[in-house]
Scaffold this active site. Sequence first.
Site, mmCIF file in Angstrom:
data_model
loop_
_atom_site.group_PDB
_atom_site.id
_atom_site.type_symbol
_atom_site.label_atom_id
_atom_site.label_comp_id
_atom_site.label_asym_id
_atom_site.label_seq_id
_atom_site.Cartn_x
_atom_site.Cartn_y
_atom_site.Cartn_z
ATOM 1 N N LYS A 11 1.157 -8.594 1.379
ATOM 2 C CA LYS A 11 -0.133 -7.932 1.600
ATOM 3 C C LYS A 11 -1.273 -8.946 1.769
ATOM 4 C CE LYS A 11 1.235 -3.685 -0.807
ATOM 5 N NZ LYS A 11 0.828 -2.676 -1.834
ATOM 6 N N TYR A 51 0.424 4.488 5.600
ATOM 7 C CA TYR A 51 0.344 5.072 4.259
ATOM 8 C C TYR A 51 0.043 6.568 4.281
ATOM 9 C CZ TYR A 51 0.749 0.547 1.933
ATOM 10 O OH TYR A 51 1.208 -0.656 1.453
ATOM 11 N N ASN A 114 -1.643 -5.826 -4.842
ATOM 12 C CA ASN A 114 -0.462 -6.158 -5.654
ATOM 13 C C ASN A 114 0.601 -6.955 -4.886
ATOM 14 O OD1 ASN A 114 0.412 -4.056 -4.106
ATOM 15 N ND2 ASN A 114 1.004 -2.721 -5.793
ATOM 16 N N HIS A 117 4.647 -5.006 -0.662
ATOM 17 C CA HIS A 117 5.143 -3.634 -0.524
ATOM 18 C C HIS A 117 6.663 -3.679 -0.640
ATOM 19 C CE1 HIS A 117 5.744 0.394 1.168
ATOM 20 N NE2 HIS A 117 6.712 -0.144 1.896
ATOM 21 N N GLU A 128 9.619 2.594 8.101
ATOM 22 C CA GLU A 128 8.653 1.503 7.978
ATOM 23 C C GLU A 128 9.046 0.306 8.853
ATOM 24 O OE1 GLU A 128 7.493 2.901 3.437
ATOM 25 O OE2 GLU A 128 8.582 1.021 3.720
HETATM 26 N N1 UDP Z 1 -2.164 1.854 -5.217
HETATM 27 C C1 UDP Z 1 -3.469 1.763 -5.661
HETATM 28 N N2 UDP Z 1 -3.812 2.438 -6.826
HETATM 29 C C2 UDP Z 1 -2.911 3.180 -7.523
HETATM 30 C C3 UDP Z 1 -1.594 3.264 -7.055
HETATM 31 C C4 UDP Z 1 -1.245 2.584 -5.905
HETATM 32 O O1 UDP Z 1 -4.294 1.106 -5.051
HETATM 33 O O2 UDP Z 1 -3.281 3.769 -8.554
HETATM 34 C C5 UDP Z 1 -1.780 1.143 -3.991
HETATM 35 C C6 UDP Z 1 -0.959 -0.107 -4.274
HETATM 36 O O3 UDP Z 1 -1.301 -1.100 -3.299
HETATM 37 C C7 UDP Z 1 0.452 0.392 -4.067
HETATM 38 C C8 UDP Z 1 0.256 1.361 -2.891
HETATM 39 O O4 UDP Z 1 -0.976 1.991 -3.157
HETATM 40 O O5 UDP Z 1 1.358 -0.662 -3.793
HETATM 41 C C9 UDP Z 1 1.343 2.402 -2.734
HETATM 42 O O6 UDP Z 1 1.484 3.111 -3.950
HETATM 43 P P1 UDP Z 1 2.921 3.445 -4.531
HETATM 44 O O7 UDP Z 1 2.747 4.435 -5.641
HETATM 45 O O8 UDP Z 1 3.852 3.801 -3.421
HETATM 46 O O9 UDP Z 1 3.371 2.046 -5.208
HETATM 47 P P2 UDP Z 1 4.500 1.009 -4.773
HETATM 48 O O10 UDP Z 1 5.642 1.776 -4.175
HETATM 49 O O11 UDP Z 1 3.860 0.044 -3.804
HETATM 50 O O12 UDP Z 1 4.887 0.310 -6.058
HETATM 51 MG MG MG Z 2 5.633 3.153 -2.648
#
Ligand code: UDP
Ligand code: MG
Length: 139
Positions: A11, A51, A114, A117, A128
């Site tokens: 990212k 997204y 974070n 992905h 994706e």
């Molecule tokens: N995200 C965020 N706030 C939250 C949860 C998720 O900004 O409270 C963002 C974060 O970058 C995350 C992405 O949205 O990686 C997708 O969320 P998901 O729940 O799918 O998490 P992941 O699969 O990436 O662990």
């Molecule tokens: Mg996810």
Amino acid sequence: MATNRTFTMLKPDAVANGYIGGILKMINDAGFRIAAMKYTKLSAEAAGAFYEVHKERPFYGELVTYMSSGPIVAVILEKENAIADFRTLIGATDPTKADAGTIRKIYAKSISANAVHGSDSDDNAQIEGDFFFSKLERF
Ligand code: UDP
Ligand code: MG
């Protein structure tokens, strides 16, 4: 059927902080093979489409702005049990809750920025990967 492939993005925060090499080394050391890779930047429109599944979540707008804020590295990875093993390697979404030694624990700044992905299912890995790569760009 399991495809043994997953999709990841390094990212904007990871790229901006100079972590491309470190993260790719962790991925290689964990036994993943790179099947496709691209250095690119998402427009806000493209980030919104990628997204789409999170459209109703409160963080969607911030996520789209963030994911289109700078270049990313898009990668298709191959390994037996790729989806689950890659989720283990990256750790929890919130880096403060991620296990020691995971990519997010080491490289992520916050729950939104974070570092990486990781696809959550075979179907989503396919969708994706198709979002970024043509047939001619995967090996
Ligand atoms: N995200 C965020 N706030 C939250 C949860 C998720 O900004 O409270 C963002 C974060 O970058 C995350 C992405 O949205 O990686 C997708 O969320 P998901 O729940 O799918 O998490 P992941 O699969 O990436 O662990
Ligand atoms: Mg996810």
